[in-house]
Design a protein around this motif. Structure first.
Motif, short mmCIF file in Angstrom:
data_model
loop_
_atom_site.label_atom_id
_atom_site.label_comp_id
_atom_site.label_asym_id
_atom_site.label_seq_id
_atom_site.Cartn_x
_atom_site.Cartn_y
_atom_site.Cartn_z
N LEU A 283 0.84 -1.24 -0.04
CA LEU A 283 -0.09 0.02 0.20
C LEU A 283 1.10 1.30 0.11
O LEU A 283 1.95 1.27 0.79
CB LEU A 283 -1.00 -0.05 1.21
N THR A 284 0.47 2.17 -0.89
CA THR A 284 1.20 3.44 -0.92
C THR A 284 0.21 4.55 -1.12
O THR A 284 -0.94 4.21 -1.14
CB THR A 284 2.14 3.55 -2.13
N ILE A 285 0.68 6.05 -1.11
CA ILE A 285 -0.29 7.07 -1.40
C ILE A 285 -1.06 6.63 -2.91
O ILE A 285 -2.23 6.97 -2.90
CB ILE A 285 0.52 8.10 -1.51
N ALA A 286 -0.43 6.01 -3.76
CA ALA A 286 -1.26 5.78 -5.05
C ALA A 286 -2.16 5.10 -4.76
O ALA A 286 -3.33 4.81 -5.55
CB ALA A 286 -0.16 5.08 -6.05
N SER A 287 -2.42 4.05 -3.74
CA SER A 287 -3.65 3.34 -3.33
C SER A 287 -4.83 3.97 -2.81
O SER A 287 -5.79 3.51 -2.92
CB SER A 287 -3.26 2.10 -2.37
N LEU A 288 -4.78 5.41 -2.59
CA LEU A 288 -5.62 5.82 -1.93
C LEU A 288 -6.98 6.05 -2.64
O LEU A 288 -8.00 6.17 -2.25
CB LEU A 288 -5.41 7.11 -1.43
N ASN A 289 -6.68 6.36 -4.05
CA ASN A 289 -7.76 6.56 -4.88
C ASN A 289 -8.99 5.42 -5.03
O ASN A 289 -9.98 5.63 -5.32
CB ASN A 289 -7.42 6.82 -6.42
N GLN A 290 -8.46 4.21 -4.91
CA GLN A 290 -9.43 3.14 -4.87
C GLN A 290 -10.39 3.21 -3.65
O GLN A 290 -11.55 2.65 -3.97
CB GLN A 290 -8.50 1.74 -4.85
N TRP A 291 -10.19 3.78 -2.75
CA TRP A 291 -10.96 3.91 -1.50
C TRP A 291 -11.65 5.20 -1.37
O TRP A 291 -12.86 5.09 -0.92
CB TRP A 291 -10.30 3.53 -0.04
N ILE A 292 -11.09 6.27 -1.59
CA ILE A 292 -11.59 7.62 -1.00
C ILE A 292 -11.99 8.22 -2.35
O ILE A 292 -11.17 8.75 -3.15
CB ILE A 292 -10.47 8.33 -0.38
N LYS A 293 -13.16 8.37 -2.43
CA LYS A 293 -13.79 9.04 -3.81
C LYS A 293 -14.09 10.65 -3.45
O LYS A 293 -14.47 10.94 -2.46
CB LYS A 293 -15.03 8.13 -4.22
N PRO A 294 -14.12 11.49 -4.39
CA PRO A 294 -14.60 12.69 -4.17
C PRO A 294 -16.11 12.73 -3.82
O PRO A 294 -16.92 11.85 -4.29
CB PRO A 294 -14.62 13.42 -5.72
N ARG A 295 -16.48 13.86 -2.92
CA ARG A 295 -18.07 13.83 -2.57
C ARG A 295 -18.98 14.36 -3.48
O ARG A 295 -18.51 15.21 -4.44
CB ARG A 295 -17.82 14.45 -1.12
N ARG A 296 -20.31 13.99 -3.32
CA ARG A 296 -21.26 14.69 -4.15
C ARG A 296 -21.60 16.03 -3.86
O ARG A 296 -21.25 16.26 -2.29
CB ARG A 296 -22.68 14.05 -3.78
N SER A 297 -21.58 17.05 -4.56
CA SER A 297 -21.81 18.33 -4.15
C SER A 297 -22.88 18.57 -3.01
O SER A 297 -22.84 19.56 -2.44
CB SER A 297 -21.92 19.24 -5.26
N SER A 298 -23.89 17.67 -3.32
CA SER A 298 -25.11 17.86 -2.45
C SER A 298 -25.08 16.97 -1.36
O SER A 298 -26.13 17.07 -0.55
CB SER A 298 -26.46 17.51 -3.58
N SER A 299 -24.12 16.56 -0.83
CA SER A 299 -24.07 15.74 0.25
C SER A 299 -23.95 16.50 1.56
O SER A 299 -23.64 17.89 1.79
CB SER A 299 -22.84 14.79 0.32
N HIS A 300 -24.46 16.09 2.92
CA HIS A 300 -24.53 16.83 4.02
C HIS A 300 -23.92 15.98 5.06
O HIS A 300 -23.55 14.70 4.84
CB HIS A 300 -26.14 17.10 4.37
N LYS A 301 -23.60 16.59 6.29
CA LYS A 301 -22.92 15.95 7.37
C LYS A 301 -23.45 14.66 7.85
O LYS A 301 -22.74 13.61 8.11
CB LYS A 301 -22.75 16.94 8.58
N GLY A 302 -24.65 14.57 7.97
CA GLY A 302 -25.33 13.15 8.18
C GLY A 302 -24.62 11.95 7.39
O GLY A 302 -24.78 10.75 7.80
#
Length: 500
Positions: free
Chosen positions: A233-252
């Motif tokens: 695992l390296t920094i290059a692995s992060l994109n497979q798990w952490i995706k950009p958020r939807r603009s309309s998402s909320h804290k809940g």
């Protein structure tokens, strides 16, 4: 040499890791698949190593090459031939009986002798003016301390003063565990062939491998078709798990996290875990701690919701939360034991760290909805053994913990190992020695718990969390150096890593 070109940077190392035994058993199949002989693979290895030596040490004119009694020594004889063709002065010291050499290594040795002459015995006096040493003494098969004369040769090489390039693995390092049971080569560079082995990434590896390079010898396409037993695992692995958020998402939607701990005197631990979770993107973080810590934590980080821990606040918190983390600064008092008991009744995903693990060692149980994050001392208590046994085979220890306690295990250390009960295993190839300071584990707990609360599976949350944590430490080290790094220094780096 285009199709097995040298990689010169950690980011270009592969993300698949194979045991040394697997490589030994399967490289014949790979060679056949490629339509080359094992001797041709040895030629490629020798050429790749020669080119690396030339690139790293362009001014080195006198090379000392140490050749053992296996194929590692065969690679050394090939390098010697290339170096002589290039006009470099080469001294070879050979070890072991030439009649017991494997066929490919014997062929490489005969090619050297027929073209250029001599192989000196192991007890010869070393030339005084060599400016590069190539270590081809012991390969990936070693399971115990090097015996004589190997141990003496390793000691002499380390004290000689010239840089050492190790072939496949520094002699004396166990390729599967990363442990050195006796003398071990202190390499400036290590060039590993065919596949990455786990012993290059965990245990004592970082102390002895120097810069790590890799060459698949043309087998990368074939390797890509094999099932990967261990992930690097390296920094290059992060994109497979952490995706950009939807603009309309909320804290809940970004996870409601409950963190529990911080007995008298250790309020900082739970504050760091809570803030790390916020920095990692949790929508809401509620901290349950001693009443005395409420004011200081709110003054330092008003975004946290903080309450005194009692049965009522805990029952409410558990009902409210998507994810629970317990342990940082928890202590071992009845206050702590009552909290653990109540949390253990929940079916929600949870992370146990620090004193929660010490309490788990006293009353063990197995469950699949839990991530545990022991350091070697806590792991030893959980497996009722000593730290040396844990560290002697970190991959085995992590698997053993997963099998005994269920869920996901994060065995912290240099080359943190992540394992689960289904057999998934990964090594986080990030982090540095500056991170050996108080509070780092609390920050890691907050990061992993936050990601698990953001609808990432527990195993992936553990993997991603270890990468974010180690890479944050690396960013701090680049900025200010390793010594004097504090756990809170990582907090400002976390958002850079969780925003792909």
């Amino acid at each position: 040499m285009a199709d097995h070109q040298q990689n010169h940077n950690a980011l270009s190392l592969p993300h698949s890791v194979f045991s040394a035994d697997w490589v030994r058993e399967n490289e014949k199949i790979g060679a056949r698949h490629l339509g080359v002989s094992l001797y041709q693979l040895m030629e490629r290895a020798g050429e790749a190593a020669f080119l690396l030596c030339r690139k790293q040490y362009p001014d080195a004119r006198r090379w000392l090459i140490l050749c053992g009694h296996g194929n590692n020594g065969g690679d050394g004889y090939v390098i010697a031939r290339y170096a002589r063709q290039y006009g470099i002065e080469v001294t070879i010291i050979g070890c072991g009986d030439e009649n017991t050499l494997p066929a490919e290594a014997r062929q490489a040795r005969e090619n050297w002798i027929n073209n250029y002459g001599t192989v000196l015995p192991h007890d010869v006096r070393w030339p005084e003016n060599c400016d590069l040493i190539v270590d081809g003494l012991l390969g990936t098969g070693i399971q115990s301390a090097p015996k004589q004369p190997y141990s003496d040769l390793i000691k002499m090489a380390n004290h000689y003063g010239a840089p050492i390039v190790a072939l496949d693995i520094p002699s004396g390092l166990n390729a599967n565990t990363g442990i050195a049971c006796g003398e071990v080569i202190q390499a400036a560079q290590t060039l590993t062939f065919v596949a990455l082995k786990p012993g290059l990434l965990t245990g004592q590896a970082r102390d002895v491998i120097g810069e790590l390079y890799y060459n698949a010898l043309g087998l990368s396409r074939w390797l890509a078709e094999q099932k990967t037993p261990i992930q690097r695992l390296t920094i290059a692995s992060l994109n497979q798990w952490i995706k950009p958020r939807r603009s309309s998402s909320h804290k809940g939607e970004h996870g409601k996290l409950l963190v529990i701990g911080g007995d008298i005197g250790t309020g900082g631990a739970i504050r760091m875990a809570g803030e790390a979770a916020l920095r990692t993107g949790s929508g809401l973080v509620r901290v349950l701690t001693r009443h005395e810590h409420i004011g200081p934590i709110l003054a330092a980080r008003p975004e946290l919701m903080v309450q005194a821990l009692d049965r009522e606040s805990l029952a409410q918190g558990i009902a409210w939360a998507d994810m629970i983390a317990i342990g940082p600064g928890l202590g071992l008092s009845d206050w702590a034991k009552d909290a653990i008991k109540l949390v253990a009744e929940s079916e929600k995903i949870m992370l146990w760290d620090a004193d929660a693990l010490n309490l788990l060692a006293i009353v063990p149980d197995k469950r699949q909805n839990r991530i545990i994050t022991p350091h070697p001392g806590e792991a030893a208590r959980l497996l009722q053994c000593n730290i040396e046994q844990i560290e002697s085979d970190r991959l085995h220890s992590a698997k053993e913990l997963a099998s005994r306690y269920g869920g996901v295990v994060v065995l912290k250390g240099a080359g943190t190992v992540i394992a689960d009960d289904s057999g998934q295993i990964a090594i986080a190839d990030v982090g540095n020695a500056g991170m050996a300071s108080g509070g780092m584990g609390d920050v890691l707990s907050g990061i992993i718990a936050s990601l698990a609360g953001q609808r990432i599976t527990p195993f992936d949350a553990a993997c991603a969390g270890c990468v974010v944590h180690g890479a944050a430490g690396d960013l701090v080290a680049q900025r200010q150096g390793e010594r004097g790094m504090m756990a809170t220094d990582l907090l400002s780096e976390i958002p850079k890593l969780v925003n792909p």
